[in-house]
Design a protein around this motif. Structure first.
Motif, PDB file in Angstrom:
ATOM      1  N   SER A  51      -5.534  17.763   1.693  1.00 35.97           N
ATOM      2  CA  SER A  51      -4.058  17.700   2.152  1.00 35.97           C
ATOM      3  C   SER A  51      -3.291  16.854   1.392  1.00 35.97           C
ATOM      4  O   SER A  51      -2.219  16.815   1.352  1.00 35.97           O
ATOM      5  CB  SER A  51      -3.936  17.743   3.830  1.00 35.97           C
ATOM      6  N   PHE A  52      -3.976  15.807   0.879  1.00 37.94           N
ATOM      7  CA  PHE A  52      -3.151  14.678   0.181  1.00 37.94           C
ATOM      8  C   PHE A  52      -3.324  14.971  -1.291  1.00 37.94           C
ATOM      9  O   PHE A  52      -3.020  13.912  -1.869  1.00 37.94           O
ATOM     10  CB  PHE A  52      -3.629  13.367   0.655  1.00 37.94           C
ATOM     11  N   ARG A  53      -3.364  16.080  -1.578  1.00 40.61           N
ATOM     12  CA  ARG A  53      -3.719  16.271  -3.118  1.00 40.61           C
ATOM     13  C   ARG A  53      -2.537  15.799  -3.920  1.00 40.61           C
ATOM     14  O   ARG A  53      -2.463  14.988  -4.961  1.00 40.61           O
ATOM     15  CB  ARG A  53      -4.031  17.762  -3.350  1.00 40.61           C
ATOM     16  N   LYS A  54      -1.152  16.282  -3.295  1.00 45.26           N
ATOM     17  CA  LYS A  54       0.186  15.721  -4.007  1.00 45.26           C
ATOM     18  C   LYS A  54       0.316  14.191  -4.099  1.00 45.26           C
ATOM     19  O   LYS A  54       0.625  13.670  -5.140  1.00 45.26           O
ATOM     20  CB  LYS A  54       1.090  16.520  -3.376  1.00 45.26           C
ATOM     21  N   GLU A  55       0.041  13.752  -2.842  1.00 47.78           N
ATOM     22  CA  GLU A  55       0.087  12.410  -2.864  1.00 47.78           C
ATOM     23  C   GLU A  55      -0.860  11.516  -4.049  1.00 47.78           C
ATOM     24  O   GLU A  55      -0.702  10.487  -4.571  1.00 47.78           O
ATOM     25  CB  GLU A  55      -0.314  11.805  -1.579  1.00 47.78           C
ATOM     26  N   TYR A  56      -2.168  12.122  -4.188  1.00 49.27           N
ATOM     27  CA  TYR A  56      -3.205  11.422  -4.646  1.00 49.27           C
ATOM     28  C   TYR A  56      -2.479  11.486  -6.372  1.00 49.27           C
ATOM     29  O   TYR A  56      -2.712  10.626  -7.068  1.00 49.27           O
ATOM     30  CB  TYR A  56      -4.327  12.534  -4.585  1.00 49.27           C
ATOM     31  N   SER A  57      -1.917  12.558  -6.623  1.00 52.48           N
ATOM     32  CA  SER A  57      -1.405  12.838  -8.049  1.00 52.48           C
ATOM     33  C   SER A  57      -0.288  11.689  -8.398  1.00 52.48           C
ATOM     34  O   SER A  57      -0.053  10.962  -9.327  1.00 52.48           O
ATOM     35  CB  SER A  57      -0.862  14.100  -8.225  1.00 52.48           C
ATOM     36  N   ASP A  78       7.129   0.947  -3.803  1.00 47.14           N
ATOM     37  CA  ASP A  78       6.142   0.753  -2.748  1.00 47.14           C
ATOM     38  C   ASP A  78       5.505   2.082  -2.381  1.00 47.14           C
ATOM     39  O   ASP A  78       5.713   3.034  -1.847  1.00 47.14           O
ATOM     40  CB  ASP A  78       6.916   0.278  -1.241  1.00 47.14           C
ATOM     41  N   LYS A  79       4.467   2.425  -3.587  1.00 47.66           N
ATOM     42  CA  LYS A  79       3.930   3.732  -3.504  1.00 47.66           C
ATOM     43  C   LYS A  79       3.025   4.249  -2.366  1.00 47.66           C
ATOM     44  O   LYS A  79       2.936   5.296  -1.713  1.00 47.66           O
ATOM     45  CB  LYS A  79       3.200   4.119  -5.005  1.00 47.66           C
ATOM     46  N   ILE A  80       2.687   3.066  -1.849  1.00 47.94           N
ATOM     47  CA  ILE A  80       1.759   3.479  -0.534  1.00 47.94           C
ATOM     48  C   ILE A  80       2.530   3.772   0.589  1.00 47.94           C
ATOM     49  O   ILE A  80       2.248   5.117   1.426  1.00 47.94           O
ATOM     50  CB  ILE A  80       1.026   2.065  -0.192  1.00 47.94           C
ATOM     51  N   ALA A  81       3.563   3.270   0.886  1.00 50.34           N
ATOM     52  CA  ALA A  81       4.474   3.677   1.873  1.00 50.34           C
ATOM     53  C   ALA A  81       5.075   5.240   1.626  1.00 50.34           C
ATOM     54  O   ALA A  81       5.125   6.023   2.500  1.00 50.34           O
ATOM     55  CB  ALA A  81       5.552   2.814   2.051  1.00 50.34           C
ATOM     56  N   LYS A  82       5.750   5.283   0.125  1.00 49.37           N
ATOM     57  CA  LYS A  82       6.016   6.702  -0.158  1.00 49.37           C
ATOM     58  C   LYS A  82       5.330   7.806  -0.085  1.00 49.37           C
ATOM     59  O   LYS A  82       5.493   8.939   0.288  1.00 49.37           O
ATOM     60  CB  LYS A  82       6.580   6.564  -1.404  1.00 49.37           C
ATOM     61  N   ALA A  83       3.830   7.454   0.018  1.00 42.43           N
ATOM     62  CA  ALA A  83       2.841   8.525  -0.054  1.00 42.43           C
ATOM     63  C   ALA A  83       2.499   8.622   1.601  1.00 42.43           C
ATOM     64  O   ALA A  83       1.548   9.665   1.569  1.00 42.43           O
ATOM     65  CB  ALA A  83       1.537   8.043  -0.770  1.00 42.43           C
ATOM     66  N   LEU A 112      -0.014   8.878  -6.886  1.00 41.93           N
ATOM     67  CA  LEU A 112      -0.615   7.512  -6.571  1.00 41.93           C
ATOM     68  C   LEU A 112      -1.023   7.121  -7.875  1.00 41.93           C
ATOM     69  O   LEU A 112      -1.019   6.023  -8.501  1.00 41.93           O
ATOM     70  CB  LEU A 112      -1.529   7.398  -5.656  1.00 41.93           C
ATOM     71  N   GLY A 113      -1.568   8.079  -8.635  1.00 43.27           N
ATOM     72  CA  GLY A 113      -2.101   7.964 -10.143  1.00 43.27           C
ATOM     73  C   GLY A 113      -1.166   8.038 -11.156  1.00 43.27           C
ATOM     74  O   GLY A 113      -1.437   8.188 -12.577  1.00 43.27           O
ATOM     75  N   SER A 114       0.088   8.131 -10.816  1.00 45.56           N
ATOM     76  CA  SER A 114       1.078   8.338 -11.967  1.00 45.56           C
ATOM     77  C   SER A 114       2.145   7.380 -11.779  1.00 45.56           C
ATOM     78  O   SER A 114       2.864   7.311 -12.772  1.00 45.56           O
ATOM     79  CB  SER A 114       1.771   9.847 -12.087  1.00 45.56           C
ATOM     80  N   VAL A 115       2.170   6.687 -10.736  1.00 51.29           N
ATOM     81  CA  VAL A 115       3.214   5.689 -10.553  1.00 51.29           C
ATOM     82  C   VAL A 115       2.482   4.118 -10.213  1.00 51.29           C
ATOM     83  O   VAL A 115       1.537   4.309  -9.676  1.00 51.29           O
ATOM     84  CB  VAL A 115       4.207   6.084  -9.356  1.00 51.29           C
ATOM     85  N   SER A 116       3.102   3.028 -10.701  1.00 48.52           N
ATOM     86  CA  SER A 116       2.444   2.010 -10.566  1.00 48.52           C
ATOM     87  C   SER A 116       3.141   1.310  -9.367  1.00 48.52           C
ATOM     88  O   SER A 116       4.249   1.178  -9.089  1.00 48.52           O
ATOM     89  CB  SER A 116       2.675   1.011 -11.666  1.00 48.52           C
ATOM     90  N   GLY A 117       2.154   0.573  -8.630  1.00 49.39           N
ATOM     91  CA  GLY A 117       2.504  -0.195  -7.299  1.00 49.39           C
ATOM     92  C   GLY A 117       3.586  -1.386  -7.851  1.00 49.39           C
ATOM     93  O   GLY A 117       4.259  -1.927  -6.939  1.00 49.39           O
ATOM     94  N   ARG A 118       3.401  -1.651  -8.973  1.00 53.32           N
ATOM     95  CA  ARG A 118       4.525  -2.793  -9.454  1.00 53.32           C
ATOM     96  C   ARG A 118       5.898  -2.017  -9.350  1.00 53.32           C
ATOM     97  O   ARG A 118       6.708  -3.034  -9.331  1.00 53.32           O
ATOM     98  CB  ARG A 118       4.156  -3.077 -10.849  1.00 53.32           C
ATOM     99  N   ASP A 119       6.053  -0.802  -9.582  1.00 50.25           N
ATOM    100  CA  ASP A 119       7.578  -0.501  -9.685  1.00 50.25           C
ATOM    101  C   ASP A 119       8.069   0.042  -8.389  1.00 50.25           C
ATOM    102  O   ASP A 119       9.554   0.397  -8.107  1.00 50.25           O
ATOM    103  CB  ASP A 119       7.673   0.623 -10.579  1.00 50.25           C
TER     104      ASP A 119
END
Ligand SMILES: Cc1cc2nc3c(=O)[nH]c(=O)nc-3n(C[C@H](O)[C@H](O)[C@H](O)COP(=O)(O)O)c2cc1C
Length: 121
Positions: A35-41, A52-57, A43-50
């Motif tokens: 069910s997290f397939r979209k979030e997985y993609s 807060d992808k963890i929160a956004k996912a 996470l793999g396309s945006v850097s955590g430097r740019d």
């Protein structure tokens, strides 16, 4: 390997993730549910430097033995780093991979001991 259960991971030098992995003796490998397939993609396309992808996912960081992992994962390997080595372009045994996949940004390979496996029931 070396009498232990191990996992291999590879990280390119530009990954923000690599800074955390290099700064710690341990890491987690998290498998998210289908069910997290979209979030997985994402996470793999945006850097955590740019951002807060963890929160956004919509992921939640929790800890096991002080090692961070995602609460939403259905399987988590808690690992201790044993070995880290950047790929050496001289070691490719076929032509084409270096030219196709790298611009001098060779992955570092980490061999990690799996110390604990968490499985969500
Ligand atoms: C399915 C998938 C698998 C990936 N596997 C790796 C990998 O094994 N090593 C790596 O360095 N990057 C890998 N990437 C690329 C990184 O996840 C991506 O560059 C990410 O934005 C890095 O984020 P960070 O800068 O926060 O570490 C993968 C991407 C996807 C979509």
């Amino acid at each position: 390997m070396w009498g232990k259960d191990v996992a291999f991971i590879v990280l390119r030098p530009q990954r923000y993730t690599k800074e955390f992995v290099d700064a710690s003796d341990s890491l987690s490998i998290c498998v998210l549910p289908e069910s997290f397939r979209k979030e997985y993609s994402y996470l793999g396309s945006v850097s955590g430097r740019d951002e807060d992808k963890i929160a956004k996912a919509g992921l939640t960081v929790v800890h096991a033995d002080e090692v961070p992992y995602f609460e939403e994962a259905n399987t988590v390997l808690i690992c201790r780093k044993l070995y880290a080595q950047p790929y050496d372009p001289k070691c490719f045994t076929v032509d084409g991979i270096d030219e196709k996949w790298y611009e001098n940004d060779y992955h570092t390979m980490y061999i990690c001991e799996v110390e604990k496996v968490l499985i969500k029931k």
